[in-house]
Design a protein around this motif. Structure first.
Motif, PDB file in Angstrom:
ATOM      1  N   PHE A 134       0.808  -1.218   0.000  1.00  0.00           N
ATOM      2  CA  PHE A 134       0.000   0.000   0.000  1.00  0.00           C
ATOM      3  C   PHE A 134       0.840   1.266   0.000  1.00  0.00           C
ATOM      4  O   PHE A 134       0.506   2.245  -0.678  1.00  0.00           O
ATOM      5  CB  PHE A 134      -0.942   0.007   1.214  1.00  0.00           C
ATOM      6  N   GLU A 135       1.951   1.278   0.746  1.00  0.00           N
ATOM      7  CA  GLU A 135       2.765   2.495   0.846  1.00  0.00           C
ATOM      8  C   GLU A 135       3.353   2.913  -0.488  1.00  0.00           C
ATOM      9  O   GLU A 135       3.729   4.067  -0.673  1.00  0.00           O
ATOM     10  CB  GLU A 135       3.886   2.300   1.878  1.00  0.00           C
ATOM     11  N   ASN A 136       3.414   1.987  -1.439  1.00  0.00           N
ATOM     12  CA  ASN A 136       3.888   2.342  -2.776  1.00  0.00           C
ATOM     13  C   ASN A 136       2.738   2.714  -3.706  1.00  0.00           C
ATOM     14  O   ASN A 136       2.965   3.193  -4.809  1.00  0.00           O
ATOM     15  CB  ASN A 136       4.681   1.180  -3.398  1.00  0.00           C
ATOM     16  N   PHE A 137       1.509   2.468  -3.244  1.00  0.00           N
ATOM     17  CA  PHE A 137       0.332   2.747  -4.069  1.00  0.00           C
ATOM     18  C   PHE A 137      -0.699   3.549  -3.273  1.00  0.00           C
ATOM     19  O   PHE A 137      -1.892   3.274  -3.315  1.00  0.00           O
ATOM     20  CB  PHE A 137      -0.305   1.436  -4.547  1.00  0.00           C
ATOM     21  N   VAL A 138      -0.219   4.557  -2.561  1.00  0.00           N
ATOM     22  CA  VAL A 138      -1.104   5.360  -1.713  1.00  0.00           C
ATOM     23  C   VAL A 138      -2.087   6.179  -2.545  1.00  0.00           C
ATOM     24  O   VAL A 138      -3.257   6.311  -2.191  1.00  0.00           O
ATOM     25  CB  VAL A 138      -0.279   6.300  -0.801  1.00  0.00           C
ATOM     26  N   ASN A 139      -1.613   6.713  -3.657  1.00  0.00           N
ATOM     27  CA  ASN A 139      -2.398   7.722  -4.383  1.00  0.00           C
ATOM     28  C   ASN A 139      -3.263   7.135  -5.480  1.00  0.00           C
ATOM     29  O   ASN A 139      -2.863   6.209  -6.191  1.00  0.00           O
ATOM     30  CB  ASN A 139      -1.454   8.762  -4.991  1.00  0.00           C
ATOM     31  N   ARG A 140      -4.444   7.712  -5.595  1.00  0.00           N
ATOM     32  CA  ARG A 140      -5.309   7.368  -6.710  1.00  0.00           C
ATOM     33  C   ARG A 140      -4.763   8.003  -7.987  1.00  0.00           C
ATOM     34  O   ARG A 140      -4.083   9.020  -7.946  1.00  0.00           O
ATOM     35  CB  ARG A 140      -6.732   7.868  -6.465  1.00  0.00           C
ATOM     36  N   THR A 141      -5.122   7.427  -9.113  1.00  0.00           N
ATOM     37  CA  THR A 141      -4.694   7.967 -10.397  1.00  0.00           C
ATOM     38  C   THR A 141      -5.195   9.394 -10.577  1.00  0.00           C
ATOM     39  O   THR A 141      -6.381   9.668 -10.418  1.00  0.00           O
ATOM     40  CB  THR A 141      -5.246   7.099 -11.540  1.00  0.00           C
ATOM     41  N   GLY A 142      -4.257  10.297 -10.880  1.00  0.00           N
ATOM     42  CA  GLY A 142      -4.633  11.671 -11.176  1.00  0.00           C
ATOM     43  C   GLY A 142      -5.065  12.474  -9.982  1.00  0.00           C
ATOM     44  O   GLY A 142      -5.411  13.644 -10.113  1.00  0.00           O
ATOM     45  N   SER A 143      -5.083  11.868  -8.776  1.00  0.00           N
ATOM     46  CA  SER A 143      -5.599  12.573  -7.614  1.00  0.00           C
ATOM     47  C   SER A 143      -4.785  13.826  -7.329  1.00  0.00           C
ATOM     48  O   SER A 143      -3.566  13.807  -7.269  1.00  0.00           O
ATOM     49  CB  SER A 143      -5.583  11.648  -6.392  1.00  0.00           C
ATOM     50  N   ASN A 144      -5.508  14.937  -7.235  1.00  0.00           N
ATOM     51  CA  ASN A 144      -4.937  16.221  -6.805  1.00  0.00           C
ATOM     52  C   ASN A 144      -4.062  16.906  -7.847  1.00  0.00           C
ATOM     53  O   ASN A 144      -3.446  17.916  -7.557  1.00  0.00           O
ATOM     54  CB  ASN A 144      -4.137  16.040  -5.507  1.00  0.00           C
ATOM     55  N   ARG A 145      -3.948  16.361  -9.071  1.00  0.00           N
ATOM     56  CA  ARG A 145      -3.100  17.026 -10.058  1.00  0.00           C
ATOM     57  C   ARG A 145      -3.617  18.416 -10.388  1.00  0.00           C
ATOM     58  O   ARG A 145      -2.858  19.374 -10.475  1.00  0.00           O
ATOM     59  CB  ARG A 145      -3.034  16.187 -11.342  1.00  0.00           C
ATOM     60  N   LEU A 146      -4.928  18.525 -10.566  1.00  0.00           N
ATOM     61  CA  LEU A 146      -5.498  19.837 -10.874  1.00  0.00           C
ATOM     62  C   LEU A 146      -5.515  20.724  -9.641  1.00  0.00           C
ATOM     63  O   LEU A 146      -5.332  21.930  -9.739  1.00  0.00           O
ATOM     64  CB  LEU A 146      -6.916  19.666 -11.428  1.00  0.00           C
ATOM     65  N   MET A 147      -5.742  20.112  -8.457  1.00  0.00           N
ATOM     66  CA  MET A 147      -5.749  20.894  -7.224  1.00  0.00           C
ATOM     67  C   MET A 147      -4.390  21.538  -6.995  1.00  0.00           C
ATOM     68  O   MET A 147      -4.290  22.655  -6.493  1.00  0.00           O
ATOM     69  CB  MET A 147      -6.105  19.998  -6.029  1.00  0.00           C
ATOM     70  N   ASP A 148      -3.329  20.817  -7.347  1.00  0.00           N
ATOM     71  CA  ASP A 148      -1.988  21.366  -7.164  1.00  0.00           C
ATOM     72  C   ASP A 148      -1.820  22.671  -7.929  1.00  0.00           C
ATOM     73  O   ASP A 148      -1.070  23.556  -7.512  1.00  0.00           O
ATOM     74  CB  ASP A 148      -0.936  20.359  -7.656  1.00  0.00           C
ATOM     75  N   LYS A 149      -2.508  22.812  -9.061  1.00  0.00           N
ATOM     76  CA  LYS A 149      -2.336  23.993  -9.909  1.00  0.00           C
ATOM     77  C   LYS A 149      -3.234  25.148  -9.483  1.00  0.00           C
ATOM     78  O   LYS A 149      -2.957  26.292  -9.785  1.00  0.00           O
ATOM     79  CB  LYS A 149      -2.632  23.625 -11.380  1.00  0.00           C
ATOM     80  N   THR A 150      -4.343  24.818  -8.779  1.00  0.00           N
ATOM     81  CA  THR A 150      -5.295  25.875  -8.423  1.00  0.00           C
ATOM     82  C   THR A 150      -5.150  26.337  -6.992  1.00  0.00           C
ATOM     83  O   THR A 150      -5.642  27.400  -6.632  1.00  0.00           O
ATOM     84  CB  THR A 150      -6.733  25.363  -8.616  1.00  0.00           C
ATOM     85  N   GLY A 151      -4.478  25.546  -6.155  1.00  0.00           N
ATOM     86  CA  GLY A 151      -4.338  25.898  -4.753  1.00  0.00           C
ATOM     87  C   GLY A 151      -5.529  25.511  -3.912  1.00  0.00           C
ATOM     88  O   GLY A 151      -5.557  25.764  -2.708  1.00  0.00           O
ATOM     89  N   SER A 152      -6.560  24.888  -4.511  1.00  0.00           N
ATOM     90  CA  SER A 152      -7.739  24.459  -3.764  1.00  0.00           C
ATOM     91  C   SER A 152      -7.404  23.264  -2.881  1.00  0.00           C
ATOM     92  O   SER A 152      -6.550  22.454  -3.215  1.00  0.00           O
ATOM     93  CB  SER A 152      -8.871  24.085  -4.729  1.00  0.00           C
ATOM     94  N   LYS A 153      -8.110  23.158  -1.767  1.00  0.00           N
ATOM     95  CA  LYS A 153      -7.918  22.014  -0.884  1.00  0.00           C
ATOM     96  C   LYS A 153      -8.712  20.827  -1.410  1.00  0.00           C
ATOM     97  O   LYS A 153      -9.909  20.945  -1.679  1.00  0.00           O
ATOM     98  CB  LYS A 153      -8.384  22.364   0.533  1.00  0.00           C
TER      99      LYS A 153
END
Length: 574
Positions: A134-153
């Motif tokens: 699990f520790e190598n596969f924590v993140n969902r595909t694409g999760s938060n990529r757009l959030m990283d650019k907008t600053g939204s939580k």
């Protein structure tokens, strides 16, 4: 070579188009206006040139490593230069994956645009991804990529890495049994109204979305569950069953429609995540309809959530109650039902703390979690119930057995009011064991989430195959739930009795995902679905209109009936 020529042919057309616009600008405008038009056109031209060069670099350099490392894994040939195996048949990719697994095996791959995706449907390998590693596969595909650019939580659904871990620690206690039992009254009240509307549809023909005695049950259930989730999440009544023009109801529905209709328009961001800043500039100029609809609806939800949070902070001074742990519900063991106890999701999150750091959530973080709960919670439960009603309506013998159990458990018109009432078994042969089997079998045949995905953080061996870092791994839940090797030759048939024995593998049945990142609201969803099944079938039965077997289905964010499910609700006579 053909791919390069095709790419630059597209590039040439874009440049010619931009230059043509530039010439028109010179002919039609003078002075300052002409200069402004020229600057805009040159800026557009530069963006196009940079975009094409970056895409070319991406296609023929960055992707070489993962593609080469996965070359030994079988899979369907790429059918399109840029889209790969993503076809124009929207909403059907999960069925194509099922076909690919049947043809190429339980460890296969396909191309999502120019990015390879690995598909795992062997339960032991799925367990390696979701649990063991699990520790190598924590993140969902694409999760938060757009959030990283907008600053939204981001909400819990899309959060990544340590931020996800922090959110999970804080949010999980909100779904413990003590807090869930406070929501039973809300569910009962909404169920009363739903039953009343369905009976009126039968009697008058046109009430609550019904016409000529016919109801599209998936839509009706979505309004029901939205009312429940709105109340449990925000502590405010959302009249989605009675007021079709309610702003919050319309906004929640619009977010789902926009996200699903915008999936094709936003494909470049998913396929070329490194180009997100450049793509965002193009999106700002083009303003796709799906994006405009999404932003407008999301802003309504956010404004509503923010207003509620601000009101709660003015009413209760949570900032200065750090030492009042017995009243906070932070550790999941609080059994206090007094007036100071949490009454809804906002209340719970305002009081909740990180058990490692003692920190509380900020207002924008609370808003993100509430919006996620509202959007994800109401649609998934409505979908599960709609497919269950569909299955029961053309398996009357199963419905009768379930109804007999319900009336044995709740005689004389009594209704479930406690968590114990909803347990699978009880004394004297009572309980809801068969009702639970019916719900499980429906979730197996029609899982609300047809697939889940995880992204590898580092190179890792799964089984005998090396999966490179940043490669997306798809777990095809639909395929696993219909696998005849696990469920028998009758895997596509509705047979609740198969649940007399547990599944052959812990990863054979995953309607709520698996591992540490499974659905945090799973217990709430099961409780809500089971309670609504009991309440609805105490009073109603449904006649399925002809021509809907087999049922056409599609999948966006969740699985859904492609053309709805048309039924005639009828008052139960016993």
């Amino acid at each position: 070579m053909i791919e390069i020529l095709s790419l630059f042919a597209v590039f040439a057309r874009l440049v010619v188009g931009a230059l043509a616009v530039h010439e028109n600008g010179h002919d039609e405008h003078n002075g300052h206006q002409q200069q402004q038009v020229a600057r805009n056109n040159y800026r557009t031209l530069v963006i196009i040139i940079v975009f094409v060069l970056l895409v070319t670099f991406w296609l023929f350099t960055i992707l070489r490593r993962p593609l080469g490392m996965l070359s030994h894994i079988p899979g369907p040939p790429s059918s399109h230069l840029l889209l790969g195996n993503v076809t124009s048949e929207r909403g059907k990719t999960f069925l194509r994956i099922q076909e690919w697994v049947a043809q190429y095996g339980t460890f296969t791959k396909y191309m999502y645009g120019r990015l390879p995706r690995v598909v795992l449907s062997e339960p032991d390998l799925v367990h390696e991804v979701l649990v063991t590693n699990f520790e190598n596969f924590v993140n969902r595909t694409g999760s938060n990529r757009l959030m990283d650019k907008t600053g939204s939580k981001p909400g819990l659904l899309m959060a990544r890495d340590d931020y996800w871990r922090r959110l999970r620690r804080i949010v999980s206690p909100a779904f413990n049994t003590v807090h869930l039992k406070t929501m039973l009254t809300m569910i009962n009240s909404a169920a009363d109204l739903f039953i009343e509307h369905m009976i009126m549809v039968q009697e008058t023909g046109e009430v609550g979305g019904g016409k000529n005695g016919v109801v599209e049950i998936h839509n009706a259930l979505a309004r029901l569950t939205l009312e429940i989730i709105g109340t449990t999440a925000f502590g405010t009544h959302i009249p989605s069953q009675t007021d079709s023009s309610n702003e919050l109801s319309l906004a929640a529905s619009a977010v789902f429609r926009a996200t699903e209709s915008g999936s094709s328009a936003l494909l470049p961001l998913a396929v070329f995540p490194g180009l997100a800043p450049l793509m965002s500039e193009i999106v700002k100029k083009v303003k796709p309809k799906a994006l405009v609809m999404f932003v407008k609806a999301a802003s309504i939800l956010k404004q509503h959530t923010t207003t509620i949070i601000e009101e709660r902070r003015r009413t209760f001074d949570y900032h200065h109650r750090d030492g009042d742990d017995d009243d906070g519900g932070d550790n999941g063991d609080d059994d206090d039902d007094d007036e100071e106890g949490p009454k809804d999701f906002v209340d719970m999150l305002l009081k909740a703390k990180d058990d490692k750091t003692g920190q509380r959530l900020q207002d924008d973080e609370i808003a993100a979690q509430c919006e996620t709960f509202l959007l994800a919670g109401h649609e998934t439960t409505a979908t599960a119930l709609a497919f269950t009603i569909y299955l029961l309506s053309h398996h009357p013998e199963v419905e009768q057995r379930m109804v007999d159990e319900i009336f044995r458990t709740f005689p004389d018109g009594t209704v479930p009011t406690t968590m114990d009432d909803l347990k699978q078994s009880g004394g004297g042969g009572g309980g809801l064991a068969y009702t639970t089997m019916v719900l499980n079998e429906s979730l197996r045949l029609y899982p609300p989430a047809v697939r889940i995905s995880r992204q590898a953080m580092h190179d890792i061996m799964i089984g005998n195959h090396l999966i490179p870092a940043e490669i997306d791994v798809v777990i095809p839940i639909w395929t696993i739930h219909h696998d005849k090797n696990m469920w028998g030759d009758d895997a596509d048939e509705f047979k609740p009795e198969r649940w007399l024995a547990p599944p052959s593998h812990v990863c054979a049945f995953m309607p709520f995902g698996g591992g540490p990142r499974n659905c945090v609201g799973m217990r709430f969803a099961v409780m809500e679905a089971k309670m609504l099944l009991v309440r609805i079938y105490q009073k109603l039965t449904f006649k399925l209109l002809p021509g809907q077997v087999p049922l056409a289905i599609t999948a966006g964010i969740t699985l859904a009936p492609e053309h709805g499910i048309l039924v005639k609700p009828m008052k139960r006579v016993r």
